[in-house]
Design a protein around this motif. Structure first.
Motif, PDB file in Angstrom:
ATOM      1  N   TYR A  43       1.118  -0.845   0.114  1.00  0.00           N
ATOM      2  CA  TYR A  43       0.224  -0.109   0.107  1.00  0.00           C
ATOM      3  C   TYR A  43       0.902   1.037   0.270  1.00  0.00           C
ATOM      4  CZ  TYR A  43      -4.646   2.817   1.262  1.00  0.00           C
ATOM      5  OH  TYR A  43      -5.077   3.964   0.844  1.00  0.00           O
ATOM      6  N   VAL A  44       0.795   1.925  -0.894  1.00  0.00           N
ATOM      7  CA  VAL A  44       1.600   3.328  -0.823  1.00  0.00           C
ATOM      8  C   VAL A  44       0.767   4.269  -0.937  1.00  0.00           C
ATOM      9  CG1 VAL A  44       3.204   4.472  -2.669  1.00  0.00           C
ATOM     10  CG2 VAL A  44       3.155   2.429  -3.000  1.00  0.00           C
ATOM     11  N   ILE A  45       1.308   5.476   0.102  1.00  0.00           N
ATOM     12  CA  ILE A  45       0.774   6.947   0.175  1.00  0.00           C
ATOM     13  C   ILE A  45       1.864   7.927  -0.341  1.00  0.00           C
ATOM     14  CG2 ILE A  45      -0.620   8.338   1.635  1.00  0.00           C
ATOM     15  CD1 ILE A  45      -1.002   5.781   3.601  1.00  0.00           C
ATOM     16  N   SER A  46       1.250   8.634  -0.944  1.00  0.00           N
ATOM     17  CA  SER A  46       2.142   9.799  -1.484  1.00  0.00           C
ATOM     18  C   SER A  46       1.141  11.406  -1.390  1.00  0.00           C
ATOM     19  CB  SER A  46       2.562   9.716  -3.121  1.00  0.00           C
ATOM     20  OG  SER A  46       2.813   8.243  -3.695  1.00  0.00           O
ATOM     21  N   MET A  47       2.361  12.485  -1.369  1.00  0.00           N
ATOM     22  CA  MET A  47       2.072  13.703  -1.005  1.00  0.00           C
ATOM     23  C   MET A  47       2.521  14.348  -2.456  1.00  0.00           C
ATOM     24  SD  MET A  47       4.342  14.384   1.897  1.00  0.00           S
ATOM     25  CE  MET A  47       4.820  16.424   1.806  1.00  0.00           C
ATOM     26  N   ALA A  48       0.838  14.970  -2.376  1.00  0.00           N
ATOM     27  CA  ALA A  48       0.979  15.415  -3.482  1.00  0.00           C
ATOM     28  C   ALA A  48       0.596  17.850  -2.804  1.00  0.00           C
ATOM     29  CB  ALA A  48       0.053  15.800  -4.174  1.00  0.00           C
ATOM     30  N   CYS A  49       0.915  18.102  -4.166  1.00  0.00           N
ATOM     31  CA  CYS A  49       0.797  19.792  -3.764  1.00  0.00           C
ATOM     32  C   CYS A  49      -0.360  20.438  -4.757  1.00  0.00           C
ATOM     33  CB  CYS A  49       1.754  20.348  -4.159  1.00  0.00           C
ATOM     34  SG  CYS A  49       3.142  20.287  -2.790  1.00  0.00           S
ATOM     35  N   ARG A  50      -0.609  19.758  -5.321  1.00  0.00           N
ATOM     36  CA  ARG A  50      -2.204  20.036  -6.609  1.00  0.00           C
ATOM     37  C   ARG A  50      -2.578  18.918  -6.582  1.00  0.00           C
ATOM     38  NH1 ARG A  50       1.444  23.542 -10.865  1.00  0.00           N
ATOM     39  NH2 ARG A  50       2.832  21.887 -11.037  1.00  0.00           N
ATOM     40  N   ASP A  51      -3.751  19.058  -7.986  1.00  0.00           N
ATOM     41  CA  ASP A  51      -4.640  18.508  -7.819  1.00  0.00           C
ATOM     42  C   ASP A  51      -4.339  17.160  -8.844  1.00  0.00           C
ATOM     43  OD1 ASP A  51      -6.976  17.741  -6.171  1.00  0.00           O
ATOM     44  OD2 ASP A  51      -8.037  19.721  -7.201  1.00  0.00           O
ATOM     45  N   ILE A  52      -3.736  18.181 -10.500  1.00  0.00           N
ATOM     46  CA  ILE A  52      -3.152  17.448 -10.893  1.00  0.00           C
ATOM     47  C   ILE A  52      -1.532  16.813 -11.128  1.00  0.00           C
ATOM     48  CG2 ILE A  52      -1.524  18.782 -11.951  1.00  0.00           C
ATOM     49  CD1 ILE A  52      -2.667  16.561 -14.239  1.00  0.00           C
ATOM     50  N   GLN A  53      -0.391  16.708  -9.553  1.00  0.00           N
ATOM     51  CA  GLN A  53      -0.080  16.158  -9.547  1.00  0.00           C
ATOM     52  C   GLN A  53      -0.767  15.097  -8.592  1.00  0.00           C
ATOM     53  OE1 GLN A  53       3.004  17.475  -6.903  1.00  0.00           O
ATOM     54  NE2 GLN A  53       3.257  19.053  -7.616  1.00  0.00           N
ATOM     55  N   ALA A  54      -1.206  15.055  -7.633  1.00  0.00           N
ATOM     56  CA  ALA A  54      -2.661  13.673  -7.088  1.00  0.00           C
ATOM     57  C   ALA A  54      -3.420  12.687  -8.633  1.00  0.00           C
ATOM     58  CB  ALA A  54      -4.047  14.690  -6.456  1.00  0.00           C
ATOM     59  N   LYS A  55      -3.616  13.579  -9.642  1.00  0.00           N
ATOM     60  CA  LYS A  55      -3.874  12.992 -10.453  1.00  0.00           C
ATOM     61  C   LYS A  55      -2.598  11.738 -11.496  1.00  0.00           C
ATOM     62  CE  LYS A  55      -5.998  13.388 -15.090  1.00  0.00           C
ATOM     63  NZ  LYS A  55      -6.761  13.852 -16.269  1.00  0.00           N
ATOM     64  N   PHE A  56      -1.377  11.939 -11.655  1.00  0.00           N
ATOM     65  CA  PHE A  56      -0.715  11.054 -11.590  1.00  0.00           C
ATOM     66  C   PHE A  56      -0.460  10.328 -11.067  1.00  0.00           C
ATOM     67  CE2 PHE A  56       0.069  15.350 -14.937  1.00  0.00           C
ATOM     68  CZ  PHE A  56      -0.309  14.160 -16.499  1.00  0.00           C
ATOM     69  N   LEU A  57      -0.194  11.092  -9.938  1.00  0.00           N
ATOM     70  CA  LEU A  57       0.575   9.970  -8.311  1.00  0.00           C
ATOM     71  C   LEU A  57      -0.674   8.361  -8.178  1.00  0.00           C
ATOM     72  CD1 LEU A  57       1.650  12.393  -5.429  1.00  0.00           C
ATOM     73  CD2 LEU A  57       3.171  10.783  -7.332  1.00  0.00           C
ATOM     74  N   LEU A  58      -1.703   9.024  -8.558  1.00  0.00           N
ATOM     75  CA  LEU A  58      -3.057   7.462  -8.637  1.00  0.00           C
ATOM     76  C   LEU A  58      -2.948   6.871  -9.603  1.00  0.00           C
ATOM     77  CD1 LEU A  58      -5.818   9.607  -6.971  1.00  0.00           C
ATOM     78  CD2 LEU A  58      -4.847   7.864  -6.043  1.00  0.00           C
ATOM     79  N   LYS A  59      -2.586   7.557 -11.004  1.00  0.00           N
ATOM     80  CA  LYS A  59      -2.146   6.645 -12.158  1.00  0.00           C
ATOM     81  C   LYS A  59      -0.915   5.681 -12.187  1.00  0.00           C
ATOM     82  CE  LYS A  59      -5.222   9.347 -15.341  1.00  0.00           C
ATOM     83  NZ  LYS A  59      -5.033   9.238 -17.066  1.00  0.00           N
ATOM     84  N   ASN A  60      -0.147   6.079 -11.131  1.00  0.00           N
ATOM     85  CA  ASN A  60       0.593   5.451 -11.179  1.00  0.00           C
ATOM     86  C   ASN A  60       1.935   4.991  -9.993  1.00  0.00           C
ATOM     87  OD1 ASN A  60       2.612   6.719 -14.090  1.00  0.00           O
ATOM     88  ND2 ASN A  60       1.123   8.382 -13.390  1.00  0.00           N
ATOM     89  N   GLY A  61       0.734   4.446  -9.542  1.00  0.00           N
ATOM     90  CA  GLY A  61       0.511   2.954  -8.062  1.00  0.00           C
ATOM     91  C   GLY A  61       0.173   3.815  -7.610  1.00  0.00           C
ATOM     92  N   ALA A  62       0.303   4.713  -6.519  1.00  0.00           N
ATOM     93  CA  ALA A  62      -0.128   5.113  -5.359  1.00  0.00           C
ATOM     94  C   ALA A  62      -1.488   4.905  -5.284  1.00  0.00           C
ATOM     95  CB  ALA A  62       0.278   7.192  -5.029  1.00  0.00           C
ATOM     96  N   ASP A  63      -1.572   4.222  -3.835  1.00  0.00           N
ATOM     97  CA  ASP A  63      -3.044   3.522  -3.348  1.00  0.00           C
ATOM     98  C   ASP A  63      -3.670   5.082  -2.510  1.00  0.00           C
ATOM     99  OD1 ASP A  63      -3.457   0.332  -3.585  1.00  0.00           O
ATOM    100  OD2 ASP A  63      -1.136   1.312  -2.089  1.00  0.00           O
ATOM    101  N   GLU A  64      -3.322   5.574  -2.253  1.00  0.00           N
ATOM    102  CA  GLU A  64      -3.700   7.310  -1.503  1.00  0.00           C
ATOM    103  C   GLU A  64      -2.701   7.680  -1.726  1.00  0.00           C
ATOM    104  OE1 GLU A  64      -4.923   7.897   3.070  1.00  0.00           O
ATOM    105  OE2 GLU A  64      -4.486   6.356   2.450  1.00  0.00           O
ATOM    106  N   VAL A  65      -3.920   9.227  -1.906  1.00  0.00           N
ATOM    107  CA  VAL A  65      -2.302  10.696  -2.352  1.00  0.00           C
ATOM    108  C   VAL A  65      -2.941  11.719  -0.885  1.00  0.00           C
ATOM    109  CG1 VAL A  65      -1.903  12.853  -3.660  1.00  0.00           C
ATOM    110  CG2 VAL A  65      -2.644  10.398  -4.197  1.00  0.00           C
ATOM    111  N   ILE A  66      -2.277  12.540  -0.929  1.00  0.00           N
ATOM    112  CA  ILE A  66      -2.662  13.261   0.670  1.00  0.00           C
ATOM    113  C   ILE A  66      -2.079  14.879   0.531  1.00  0.00           C
ATOM    114  CG2 ILE A  66      -2.666  11.510   2.927  1.00  0.00           C
ATOM    115  CD1 ILE A  66       0.441  12.708   3.890  1.00  0.00           C
ATOM    116  N   TYR A  67      -2.299  15.379   1.052  1.00  0.00           N
ATOM    117  CA  TYR A  67      -2.377  16.857   0.502  1.00  0.00           C
ATOM    118  C   TYR A  67      -2.572  17.966   1.901  1.00  0.00           C
ATOM    119  CZ  TYR A  67      -4.134  16.750  -3.620  1.00  0.00           C
ATOM    120  OH  TYR A  67      -5.567  16.504  -4.843  1.00  0.00           O
ATOM    121  N   PRO A  68      -1.263  18.154   2.360  1.00  0.00           N
ATOM    122  CA  PRO A  68      -0.743  18.261   4.020  1.00  0.00           C
ATOM    123  C   PRO A  68      -1.022  19.971   4.130  1.00  0.00           C
ATOM    124  CG  PRO A  68       1.035  16.728   3.307  1.00  0.00           C
ATOM    125  CD  PRO A  68       0.080  16.895   2.103  1.00  0.00           C
TER     126      PRO A  68
END
Length: 229
Positions: free
Chosen positions: A102-127
């Motif tokens: 299970y992989v959680i990655s950080m994003a700063c913008r929605d476009i980053q979250a979109k790419f992260l989710l398409k490339n392996g992230a199971d969950e994205v957070i925006y601290p």
């Protein structure tokens, strides 16, 4: 015979240890998790050496570095590379391809979250976004001392009690029926927190309550609390 509930200790890998990563790792350790940290800069994790289960210096965009840590052995991998999105994307993709559960990655913008989710992230957070949104809500709304967003519609709020509630029990007030919110905790003036309080508790003037409800319903309730000068 006494039975005790015991939380399963998790094995967690944190990749990239900046300011957010430090706070995250410290709290994970406080919660008795087994934590390994990896960062390409030794200075970033030197203070973590005595605290974590394992600390390693290495560039996780290099597949050989990831192979050496044994990704399949971790319950969770958190990619906290905030300053370099390209590296974050590469590492997210690699750890998933190489067996991370299970992989959680950080994003700063929605476009980053979109790419992260398409490339392996199971969950994205925006601290940064989440902290900013919560602070804005607290600063904008009168008599809101704490705020936690649950969804686009529902949140948890810490507020003072309505003046007419003083001396009355939760059963008498019937918050759920009258205001369509639920009281999940009471914070007394001495700092004592009563979680899931009993319905016969009589509210005191200095009490705060933590309630969960929709933004619309909570806004209506807040109108009944006088604004402090």
């Amino acid at each position: 015979m006494l039975l005790f509930w015991r939380r399963k200790v998790k094995s967690i890998l944190v990749i990239g240890v900046g300011r957010f990563g430090h706070h995250l790792v410290n709290r994970l350790i406080e919660l008795d998790n087994k934590v390994m940290v990896v960062d390409k800069e030794e200075d970033s994790i030197r203070d973590m050496f005595p605290l974590v289960t394992t600390a390693r210096v290495g560039d996780c965009t290099n597949p050989d570095v990831l192979k050496s840590v044994g990704l399949a052995n971790f319950d969770l991998v958190i990619v906290c590379i905030a300053q370099d999105f390209q590296s974050s994307l590469e590492v997210t993709s690699l750890v998933k391809e190489m067996g991370a559960k299970y992989v959680i990655s950080m994003a700063c913008r929605d476009i980053q979250a979109k790419f992260l989710l398409k490339n392996g992230a199971d969950e994205v957070i925006y601290p940064d976004r989440d902290v900013a949104v919560n602070l804005a809500e607290r600063c904008t709304a009168h008599n809101v001392y704490d705020y936690i967003s649950i969804s686009d519609e529902y949140s948890i709020y810490e507020i003072p009690i309505v003046p007419s509630w003083v001396g009355k029990s939760l059963k008498e007030i019937d918050v759920r029926a009258v205001y369509n919110v639920n009281v999940i905790a009471i914070i007394q003036s001495d700092g004592n927190v009563m979680v899931m309080p009993k319905v016969d508790y009589a509210l005191q003037e200095a009490d705060h309550v933590k309630i969960i409800g929709s933004k619309e319903d909570v806004a209506k309730l807040l109108k009944e609390i006088p604004e402090k000068e």
